[in-house]
Design a protein around this motif. Structure first.
Motif, short mmCIF file in Angstrom:
data_model
loop_
_atom_site.label_atom_id
_atom_site.label_comp_id
_atom_site.label_asym_id
_atom_site.label_seq_id
_atom_site.Cartn_x
_atom_site.Cartn_y
_atom_site.Cartn_z
N LYS A 257 0.94 -1.09 -0.07
CA LYS A 257 0.07 -0.02 0.07
C LYS A 257 0.78 1.01 0.10
N VAL B 130 -3.42 13.64 13.05
CA VAL B 130 -3.88 13.79 14.60
C VAL B 130 -4.55 14.95 14.96
N ARG C 136 -4.46 4.04 20.85
CA ARG C 136 -3.21 3.35 20.31
C ARG C 136 -3.15 2.14 20.86
N VAL D 120 -3.90 3.01 7.19
CA VAL D 120 -4.05 3.72 5.90
C VAL D 120 -3.89 2.58 4.95
N SER D 121 -4.01 1.31 5.36
CA SER D 121 -3.76 0.25 4.51
C SER D 121 -5.02 -0.82 4.75
N VAL D 122 -4.60 -1.90 5.33
CA VAL D 122 -5.40 -2.98 5.73
C VAL D 122 -7.00 -2.70 6.35
N PHE D 123 -6.60 -1.44 7.15
CA PHE D 123 -7.82 -1.07 8.08
C PHE D 123 -8.31 0.21 7.55
N ILE E 47 -0.46 12.87 9.19
CA ILE E 47 0.55 11.92 9.30
C ILE E 47 0.90 11.22 8.30
N TYR E 48 -0.12 10.34 7.64
CA TYR E 48 -0.01 9.46 6.55
C TYR E 48 -0.96 9.80 5.51
N ILE F 76 -0.97 -1.96 16.86
CA ILE F 76 -1.29 -2.11 15.56
C ILE F 76 -0.35 -0.64 14.98
N PRO F 77 0.54 -0.90 14.01
CA PRO F 77 1.30 0.06 13.68
C PRO F 77 0.45 1.20 12.68
N LEU F 78 0.40 2.63 12.86
CA LEU F 78 -0.53 3.20 12.19
C LEU F 78 -0.64 3.16 10.73
N PRO F 79 0.50 2.85 10.09
CA PRO F 79 0.29 2.57 8.60
C PRO F 79 -0.87 1.70 8.28
N ALA F 80 -1.04 0.85 9.07
CA ALA F 80 -2.18 -0.32 8.81
C ALA F 80 -3.44 0.37 8.72
N SER G 142 4.00 13.79 8.11
CA SER G 142 4.73 14.30 9.41
C SER G 142 4.94 13.22 10.55
N LEU H 251 -6.45 10.46 17.04
CA LEU H 251 -6.26 9.75 15.76
C LEU H 251 -7.28 9.87 15.06
N TYR I 285 -8.92 9.68 10.80
CA TYR I 285 -8.83 9.29 9.27
C TYR I 285 -9.81 9.70 8.61
N VAL J 51 2.36 8.32 1.76
CA VAL J 51 3.23 9.26 2.03
C VAL J 51 3.08 9.76 3.41
#
Lengths: 337, 337
Positions: free
Chosen positions: A327, B79, B117, B126-129, B44-45, B120-124, A333, B93, B95, A330
């Motif tokens: 996935k 955030v 929090r 923006v990806s699988v979740f 953030i992402y 689970i890493p935050l990029p998840a 921050s 946080l 989305y 970017v």
């Protein structure tokens, strides 16, 4: 008057483009005799349908594929001449897939018995009460699901199926627009059948005329034709439009329909667009399942994180050249501590 | 560390083919201040999605169409920095569709709050979740409706969505075949993600490989790509196959997708093939309604009767040249008295 032989048209070759007379060969054989549990039918009306094109192809699957030399498939209305079948009696009128021939012997499977003769002329059973009417009725009502006030566009609207579709659309309270290939046909649609508008696709701009006659967009498209009209309609459909893919007759003329879109019809397949954001209100159920599947090791995922908003405009190109893995995102921050 | 200005990518021009860096223009403006009922978010992402291509078009309808100069649409995880909104607090946080920028002010509409929090890493998120996972989950389960033992083909299978789709397919007991553009991706699919087979569409014959790996045909096709693969899949689909039209990324490369098939996605429209004979067992209900509508004058029908079976092979040509009027049929023999 029936002859003493059974006259038949058999498949000589499979059409590549249009069906040609040379695709058929004339055959004369003895009239068959029904065995036990069988009946002999004399065909009266043979329906000619666009579906014939498919029935002549090797890859067809929802009717038995024809071998070269077989009697051509066709739906007929006939009268029972002899019966050794408990359910049928001489004089019964029947409707079924009895082929391009004068006489047929059958075990009665798939044969429909017509009601005792009424004032309804027999050709109606090969038309509005036959495959034609059923195609229009179930295609529009079950697949198209028309609602009062919606806009229905029908291609080949002056055709056997299209003309019934449009009229059922009016019964159901739709704004109905048809396309046809002559002004005379268009006039028939609007002046006699009650269509709200008709477009001569040979002389009018499809996009301009459809836009004019469908000011609220298109909710249902009953597709008999394919090609440019289909493409144009797609630019004017509304949210959750329904497209009834019934036939693609214009496509038969080129180099054969090919099995691609025809396959959608033959397999009663469905193509449906969707947008994930429609489901955001149900995100929780997805996340619960996904989390479980990840925990159980069924699902892995990859992320490809590009550092810095300033790189977003070049990073996005990775989506289209196949170079990103996982996935793509970017990192704009820092994460909170 | 965030800067003191709000850095943004704005739309400079709309892509015709692929998205180019020149379609964006860099902008630096003051960090906005939230008004009453609003909140300030630091992104953030920023998720980069193939849907971006559509979001840059004028004709898009399910997100607000961008004007030239607007901040580019993008989904971000951010955030909350300041809040004058009852439901959000600094540190939360979130989305949502907050654009290609470092800071955004919003009234919170459409914003999802993430759980506190976890591991689970935050990029998840923006990806699988995130959109990716939801697209895979609902597209496959709600539109594709997979059943145990069915064959699922996924295009762009090594992509963010495709890789999740295939794995959910395995969870649901499907035979899963993916396509990808490198041997390395294919290896990842089969060796790490548990796909049953993967096809390198750049080096293999699509038809041969799909036929080999889908010996029972294709029941579900999750479409991210369009083009030749779509056409090939259509030749191999089974009865009542489901095609999930999620994306058409290969089409963006040519001269723009055009609004035609994209319109199917944007409008969540459905294309469905059908065969009237599937409904023969319900013929009576159709005939009852049709008869009523004819009696009431809502429906007219025409018949075009050709005399003599010997003319069938030329008569059928009338279906394709537009010359017949009404339901075409051949009168094979006389009606009973």
């Amino acid at each position: 008057m029936p002859t003493k032989v059974n006259r038949q048209w058999c498949l000589a070759s499979r059409p590549v483009g249009l069906i040609e007379p040379s695709n058929f060969t004339w055959n004369e054989v003895p009239i068959p005799t029904p065995g036990d549990g069988e009946l002999l039918i004399r065909n009266i009306y043979l329906s000619l349908d666009p579906a014939s094109w498919g029935w002549m192809q090797k890859w067809i699957s929802y009717v038995p594929a024809l071998a070269i030399g077989d009697v051509m498939h066709g739906i007929t209305l006939g009268v029972v001449e002899q019966s050794r079948h408990a359910k049928f009696h001489p004089g019964d009128l029947v409707y079924g897939m009895l082929g391009w021939q004068e006489f047929a012997v059958t075990n009665g499977k798939g044969l429909m018995k017509l009601p005792k003769r009424t004032s309804i002329p027999l050709p109606a059973y090969v038309s509005v009460f036959g495959l034609t009417g059923l195609t229009a009725y179930f295609g529009l009502l079950d697949i198209g699901k028309p609602k009062v006030g919606e806009t229905l566009v029908v291609s080949a609207a002056a055709g056997a199926v299209g003309s019934i579709v449009g009229q059922i659309g009016k019964v159901k309270g739709c704004h109905v627009v048809g396309t046809a290939g002559t002004d005379e046909k268009c006039q028939w649609l609007t002046e006699e059948l009650g269509f709200d508008a008709a477009i001569n696709y040979k002389t009018e701009s499809l996009h301009d005329s459809l836009s004019t006659h469908c000011p609220n967009g298109i909710d249902i498209y009953f597709e008999n034709v394919g090609g440019a009209l289909f493409e144009t309609v797609l630019t004017l459909i509304n949210l959750r439009a329904r497209i009834v893919l019934c036939g693609l007759i214009s496509q038969y003329k080129a180099n054969g329909l090919g099995p691609s879109l025809a396959s959608i019809i033959v397999n009663r397949a469905r193509i449906e667009g969707f947008i994930a954001s429609d489901y955001f209100h149900r995100a929780e159920e997805a996340i619960i399942d996904l989390q479980k599947w990840i925990t159980e090791g069924h699902i892995q995922y990859k992320v490809d994180i590009i550092e810095g908003l300033e790189n977003a405009h070049t990073a996005i190109g990775k989506l289209f050249d196949g170079s990103n893995k996982g996935k793509l995102m970017v990192k704009v921050s820092e994460e909170p501590l």
